[in-house]
Design a protein around this motif. Structure first.
Motif, PDB file in Angstrom:
ATOM      1  N   GLN A 145      -5.954 -37.803  -8.102  1.00 15.74           N
ATOM      2  CA  GLN A 145      -5.882 -36.925  -6.939  1.00 15.74           C
ATOM      3  C   GLN A 145      -5.411 -35.534  -7.347  1.00 15.74           C
ATOM      4  OE1 GLN A 145      -3.529 -38.721  -3.905  1.00 15.74           O
ATOM      5  NE2 GLN A 145      -4.796 -40.539  -3.763  1.00 15.74           N
ATOM      6  N   GLU A 181      -4.969 -40.406   4.276  1.00 16.76           N
ATOM      7  CA  GLU A 181      -5.066 -39.307   3.312  1.00 16.76           C
ATOM      8  C   GLU A 181      -3.748 -38.542   3.154  1.00 16.76           C
ATOM      9  OE1 GLU A 181      -6.964 -37.740   7.225  1.00 16.76           O
ATOM     10  OE2 GLU A 181      -6.756 -39.634   6.136  1.00 16.76           O
ATOM     11  N   LYS A 204      -1.010 -43.947   0.317  1.00 22.05           N
ATOM     12  CA  LYS A 204      -2.447 -43.875   0.601  1.00 22.05           C
ATOM     13  C   LYS A 204      -2.962 -45.031   1.441  1.00 22.05           C
ATOM     14  CE  LYS A 204      -2.625 -40.027  -1.315  1.00 22.05           C
ATOM     15  NZ  LYS A 204      -2.651 -38.851  -0.416  1.00 22.05           N
TER      16      LYS A 204
END
Length: 305
Positions: free
Chosen positions: A26, A179, A184
């Motif tokens: 990420q 998100e 998560k």
């Protein structure tokens, strides 16, 4: 032909390594890779090692780099350990591509861990001063503090990117979207009645559900505040009252959890509200911020007289 092979330098390997990481992790997790490798490249150039192949970087070189992090850059042990993980992955990446045959991280020493600079729980006397001060001067910041206090919403993406539609006043629930959540996964948090009343007072029930709760211009807006703005505003209030620098915006989460625990809420229910997945994590959290409190000792300790 292998005898005449030219092995790549760190600078030559780095772009491909970072490109692979950027695709597989990420965006928020990618920043430490950029930071650690930039510092390492700067150190190599300063020490005239940038032209050496990665194969020629020795254990002594790596050891000297971590001494530089601890002594010159004054980084503490947890930060140095993060650098270690990043750079070791870089060398493992090179090893898989036959650019070296030995990963030279066997002589690394880390500095001692420095004093904990994390947010402290706010003492009750200071809360009585701080909360009315914030409420009068900055209603939006007041709401942020109360959501942290009552629902333990983390002040990063979870709080900053909260939308009006994520707050269900009828059922008394806040949804932390997948998100934005730390782990998560979508999570639902219970709203105490005190927080529901505050939300009605501020007008969340009448606002457009697509707007950010903590939007620009201190109102519901299609654009959220920048990453550190709420913390900056909190710090100004704290400093104006000359309170401890250990109080941070995150302190309201720790304070709420501490006070809820002291009220006698069962550990399992507190774990759910904190959104911990293991009871051990909640126990460790409470030990850090509450210590070990025993009412039998407090109220039943035998008098020496």
């Amino acid at each position: 032909m292998g005898f005449f092979r030219k092995y790549k330098t760190v600078e030559e390997i780095l772009p491909d390594f970072l490109a692979e990481k950027e695709m597989t992790i990420q965006h928020r997790s990618f920043y430490p890779y950029m930071r650690a490798t930039n510092v390492f490249m700067h150190w190599l150039k300063y020490n005239q090692l940038e032209q050496k192949s990665i194969k020629s970087i020795t254990s002594d070189n790596i050891s000297d780099f971590f001494l530089y992090l601890g002594k010159t850059k004054n980084l503490d042990k947890p930060t140095c350990e993060k650098y270690f993980l990043v750079l070791r992955q870089l060398f493992q990446y090179a090893e898989k591509r036959d650019e070296l045959y030995f990963i030279p991280f066997d002589r690394v020493s880390f500095p001692k861990k420095k004093k904990d600079q994390g947010a402290e729980a706010i003492q009750s006397d200071d809360l009585k001063i701080l909360i009315p001060y914030i409420k009068e001067r900055d209603p939006q910041l007041f709401l942020a503090c109360m959501i942290e206090y009552y629902c333990f919403i983390r002040p990063g993406k979870e709080l900053r990117l909260l939308k009006v539609g994520d707050i269900n006043l009828k059922d008394g629930l806040i949804t932390v979207r997948q998100e934005n959540a730390k782990n998560k996964t979508k999570q639902i948090v219970t709203m105490p009645q005190q927080l529901i009343d505050i939300c009605y007072e501020i007008g969340i029930n009448e606002a457009d559900k697509n707007l950010f709760v903590f939007g620009k211009h201190r109102m519901f807006n299609s654009r959220p505040w920048s990453v550190n703005m709420l913390a900056y505003r909190f710090n100004k209030c704290r400093d104006a009252l000359k309170l401890s620098k250990g109080y941070k915006l995150y302190s309201f989460k720790h304070t709420g959890a501490t006070m809820l625990h002291m009220s006698g809420l069962p550990m399992r229910e507190l774990m759910d509200q904190l959104r911990h997945t293991k009871l051990e994590a909640t126990q460790h959290y409470l030990k850090k911020f509450c210590g070990i409190v025993n009412d039998r000792i407090r109220y039943n300790f035998p008098s020496p007289v």
